[in-house]
Design a protein around this motif. Sequence first.
Motif, PDB file in Angstrom:
ATOM      1  N   LYS A 122       0.872  -1.164   0.000  1.00 10.96           N
ATOM      2  CA  LYS A 122       0.000   0.000   0.000  1.00 10.96           C
ATOM      3  C   LYS A 122       0.916   1.224   0.000  1.00 10.96           C
ATOM      4  O   LYS A 122       1.916   1.262   0.721  1.00 10.96           O
ATOM      5  CB  LYS A 122      -0.854  -0.035   1.266  1.00 10.96           C
ATOM      6  N   PHE A 123       0.570   2.201  -0.852  1.00  6.53           N
ATOM      7  CA  PHE A 123       1.384   3.414  -0.910  1.00  6.53           C
ATOM      8  C   PHE A 123       0.617   4.591  -0.325  1.00  6.53           C
ATOM      9  O   PHE A 123      -0.585   4.714  -0.516  1.00  6.53           O
ATOM     10  CB  PHE A 123       1.784   3.715  -2.356  1.00  6.53           C
ATOM     11  N   VAL A 124       1.323   5.406   0.383  1.00  6.54           N
ATOM     12  CA  VAL A 124       0.717   6.603   0.977  1.00  6.54           C
ATOM     13  C   VAL A 124       1.614   7.792   0.649  1.00  6.54           C
ATOM     14  O   VAL A 124       2.780   7.632   0.289  1.00  6.54           O
ATOM     15  CB  VAL A 124       0.597   6.471   2.516  1.00  6.54           C
ATOM     16  N   LEU A 125       1.064   8.979   0.806  1.00  6.12           N
ATOM     17  CA  LEU A 125       1.873  10.183   0.572  1.00  6.12           C
ATOM     18  C   LEU A 125       3.003  10.233   1.599  1.00  6.12           C
ATOM     19  O   LEU A 125       2.778  10.009   2.793  1.00  6.12           O
ATOM     20  CB  LEU A 125       0.981  11.429   0.703  1.00  6.12           C
ATOM     21  N   ASN A 126       4.196  10.537   1.135  1.00  5.57           N
ATOM     22  CA  ASN A 126       5.329  10.749   2.033  1.00  5.57           C
ATOM     23  C   ASN A 126       4.935  11.805   3.072  1.00  5.57           C
ATOM     24  O   ASN A 126       4.516  12.898   2.718  1.00  5.57           O
ATOM     25  CB  ASN A 126       6.515  11.222   1.188  1.00  5.57           C
ATOM     26  N   GLU A 127       5.081  11.462   4.351  1.00  8.57           N
ATOM     27  CA  GLU A 127       4.564  12.378   5.384  1.00  8.57           C
ATOM     28  C   GLU A 127       5.223  13.754   5.334  1.00  8.57           C
ATOM     29  O   GLU A 127       4.607  14.754   5.675  1.00  8.57           O
ATOM     30  CB  GLU A 127       4.672  11.764   6.784  1.00  8.57           C
ATOM     31  N   TRP A 128       6.490  13.815   4.888  1.00  5.06           N
ATOM     32  CA  TRP A 128       7.163  15.118   4.831  1.00  5.06           C
ATOM     33  C   TRP A 128       6.662  15.949   3.646  1.00  5.06           C
ATOM     34  O   TRP A 128       6.695  17.166   3.688  1.00  5.06           O
ATOM     35  CB  TRP A 128       8.676  14.936   4.831  1.00  5.06           C
ATOM     36  N   ASP A 129       6.176  15.271   2.602  1.00  2.90           N
ATOM     37  CA  ASP A 129       5.557  16.016   1.494  1.00  2.90           C
ATOM     38  C   ASP A 129       4.255  16.652   1.967  1.00  2.90           C
ATOM     39  O   ASP A 129       3.885  17.746   1.529  1.00  2.90           O
ATOM     40  CB  ASP A 129       5.283  15.097   0.302  1.00  2.90           C
ATOM     41  N   ASP A 130       3.567  15.954   2.842  1.00  2.00           N
ATOM     42  CA  ASP A 130       2.337  16.497   3.399  1.00  2.00           C
ATOM     43  C   ASP A 130       2.654  17.761   4.216  1.00  2.00           C
ATOM     44  O   ASP A 130       1.922  18.748   4.173  1.00  2.00           O
ATOM     45  CB  ASP A 130       1.681  15.418   4.284  1.00  2.00           C
ATOM     46  N   GLN A 131       3.765  17.715   4.938  1.00  2.00           N
ATOM     47  CA  GLN A 131       4.208  18.900   5.689  1.00  2.00           C
ATOM     48  C   GLN A 131       4.553  20.034   4.721  1.00  2.00           C
ATOM     49  O   GLN A 131       4.239  21.202   4.967  1.00  2.00           O
ATOM     50  CB  GLN A 131       5.440  18.569   6.553  1.00  2.00           C
ATOM     51  N   ALA A 132       5.206  19.687   3.617  1.00  2.00           N
ATOM     52  CA  ALA A 132       5.591  20.703   2.623  1.00  2.00           C
ATOM     53  C   ALA A 132       4.343  21.358   2.035  1.00  2.00           C
ATOM     54  O   ALA A 132       4.285  22.578   1.853  1.00  2.00           O
ATOM     55  CB  ALA A 132       6.434  20.071   1.520  1.00  2.00           C
ATOM     56  N   LEU A 133       3.337  20.537   1.747  1.00  2.00           N
ATOM     57  CA  LEU A 133       2.089  21.068   1.198  1.00  2.00           C
ATOM     58  C   LEU A 133       1.454  22.026   2.202  1.00  2.00           C
ATOM     59  O   LEU A 133       1.011  23.123   1.844  1.00  2.00           O
ATOM     60  CB  LEU A 133       1.124  19.922   0.867  1.00  2.00           C
ATOM     61  N   GLU A 134       1.424  21.615   3.463  1.00  2.00           N
ATOM     62  CA  GLU A 134       0.827  22.479   4.485  1.00  2.00           C
ATOM     63  C   GLU A 134       1.554  23.822   4.540  1.00  2.00           C
ATOM     64  O   GLU A 134       0.931  24.883   4.582  1.00  2.00           O
ATOM     65  CB  GLU A 134       0.873  21.784   5.856  1.00  2.00           C
TER      66      GLU A 134
END
Lengths: 254, 318
Positions: A32-44
């Motif tokens: 299962k693939f999920v968004l890289n958590e640090w990319d989520d931080q970058a988006l925020e």
Amino acid sequence: MRIVVLMKAVPDLVEEIELTPEGNDIDREFLKFVLNEWDDQALEEALLVKEASGGEVVAVGLAGDADIDQSLYTAVAKGADSAVKVIGEATQTHERAALLAAYLRENPADLVLTGVQAPDDLDGQLAPMLAAHLGLPHVSVVVAVAVGEGAVVVRQEFAGGRSQEVSVKTPAVIGVQAARQTPRYAPISRIRQVMQSGALPEVAVAAEASGSGLRVRRMYEPEKTSHAHMLTGSADEVAEKIIELIRARGLVKG
Amino acid sequence: MSNDVLVLAERVGKQITDSTYELLGKARELADAWGGRAEVALFGPSEGAEQLGGADAVICIDHPALSDYVPEAYETALLHVLTQRAPRLLLLSNATVGLDLGAALSVRWDAPLAAYAVDLAVDGDALVATTQILGGKILAEVELGGSRAIATVVGGSLPPMTPAGSAEVVTLAPPAELDSSRMSVLQVFEPSGGDVDITAADMLVSIGRGIGSQDNLELAEELAQALGAPVSASRPIIDAGWMPKTRQVGKSGLKVKPKAYLAFGISGAPEHLEGMRSAELIIACNTDAKAPIFDVAHYGTTVDLFDLMPALAEKVKG
Ligand SMILES: Cc1cc2nc3c(=O)[nH]c(=O)nc-3n(C[C@H](O)[C@H](O)[C@H](O)COP(=O)(O)OP(=O)(O)OC[C@H]3O[C@@H](n4cnc5c(N)ncnc54)[C@H](O)[C@@H]3O)c2cc1C
Ligand SMILES: Nc1ncnc2c1ncn2[C@@H]1O[C@H](COP(=O)(O)O)[C@@H](O)[C@H]1O
């Protein structure tokens, strides 16, 4: 200001990781693939910058990444102005950087934000590599971004709770460690709405071939040379054993 | 190409960091195996060179742009040293400085990079690195082909070298590009003193993302109070704003070495382990039997933390 956020799908670490029969790669077939958590931080952080100083946020992923669509739709649902898939596939950061650099050369951004790292980066982190291709300044391990005149001011962290504020001329590439606030949540209904309202445009790029120069001999689970002695039983029984252990060291009274 | 190994020295204040000595030990070993030299690049004022005995040479560059760690200036200076000294291998710490410079120089100096390395060894003609991926769940053995390479090494993975004697000091003229910087350091922040000093505690009740929500912190606080130990946490708890930065254990937080470290709902990512692996007694609670925290813990349990924490608190209170 055009802000590009680069997003990558990575194996969900909660899942069991299997290796290929050759033993030199992880088996991606059933992962299962999920968004890289640090990319989520970058988006925020990008959305916070946009809210504070205006601009346009574009979420960009690679078309070849498994399950990337979900992350890109979610980015739009959270407030990105658009999302784009760059045609190409990459397992190594070097290949990914070459593809995304080609995209950014044709579609320049004032600010590129991406996660400081991804858990499957064998050959290094994307942000500095991309910056090197584009000849742009870059800063990693960033926990806040503020936009100024022709520059951004970023807060970069070091070990031991030390940090510094760095002024960086734009265009620049920033590796985000954490946003100033917990990444926002997009309601499923909003994500559905975005999904129904349109496909994700795919962009072809002319990238130079580029490999990491690494050859994986083998991958393996760390040998359990020093595995914990496991305490079993009910919560009460385990609690009893733990208290004995710390009591033996004089750490609890009685 | 040479058979030399180059290390970038890092300093905090005037003090060379532990990770620099860890890299230097490996540089010495590999350089000896190759019949080359172990060299250290030291930027900014050259005080500190005398702390680097054990290297064959300290390569110094001083320039106003290098008096603070400015990522761009350091990259420029390091690329200059790489070009001038042409080492076979560059070793960097896999922390902020290495995260900035390693991947960028892999492109600019055209050398393969092994990130998150925990060991390096010479195998015949090949250089082989062992690296961590997927939060430490998998190790990869990678061969670095070609005549030059870079590795960023996870702190605490290698034994530090004890410096002895004195190294030759080679001063290089600063490259002209240092005069035209696109980056400057505006302000440096030292860690602010917290309400409690988790590095001074005998015991820590440490919580991770497994705690689920801020409301559940109560469970940890209750247990901590019963035990007379402060609560510390992994990074996501701090990033979420549930606890102050002064409670963060790990690479970008504090290194702790208590007599007992009780970890609840912490997976044991390499960055967390860096901060607590030398605790005298580590007891970990994690429902995932494969969580890497169990590789460093002395005792472990897969009992649910929501059952275990209250049971512990109850028993301690008696
Ligand atoms: C440059 C950089 C610096 C970093 N610095 C640090 C640092 O200083 N400190 C740090 O900690 N991290 C740091 N990190 C982050 C690190 O990579 C990990 O993301 C982080 O340590 C994970 O925290 P965690 O273990 O709490 O969360 P997760 O990895 O999400 O683990 C949560 C665990 O809880 C378990 N769990 C869930 N529910 C329960 C339950 N009911 N009972 C028991 N167990 C349960 C799960 O099985 C899981 O293993 C850094 C990362 C980078 C890139
Ligand atoms: N002269 C230096 N040489 C190498 N690294 C440095 C030097 N000065 C600062 N650093 C690095 O920059 C970071 C911030 O340092 P400081 O500016 O002292 O807070 C530290 O983690 C060091 O790794």
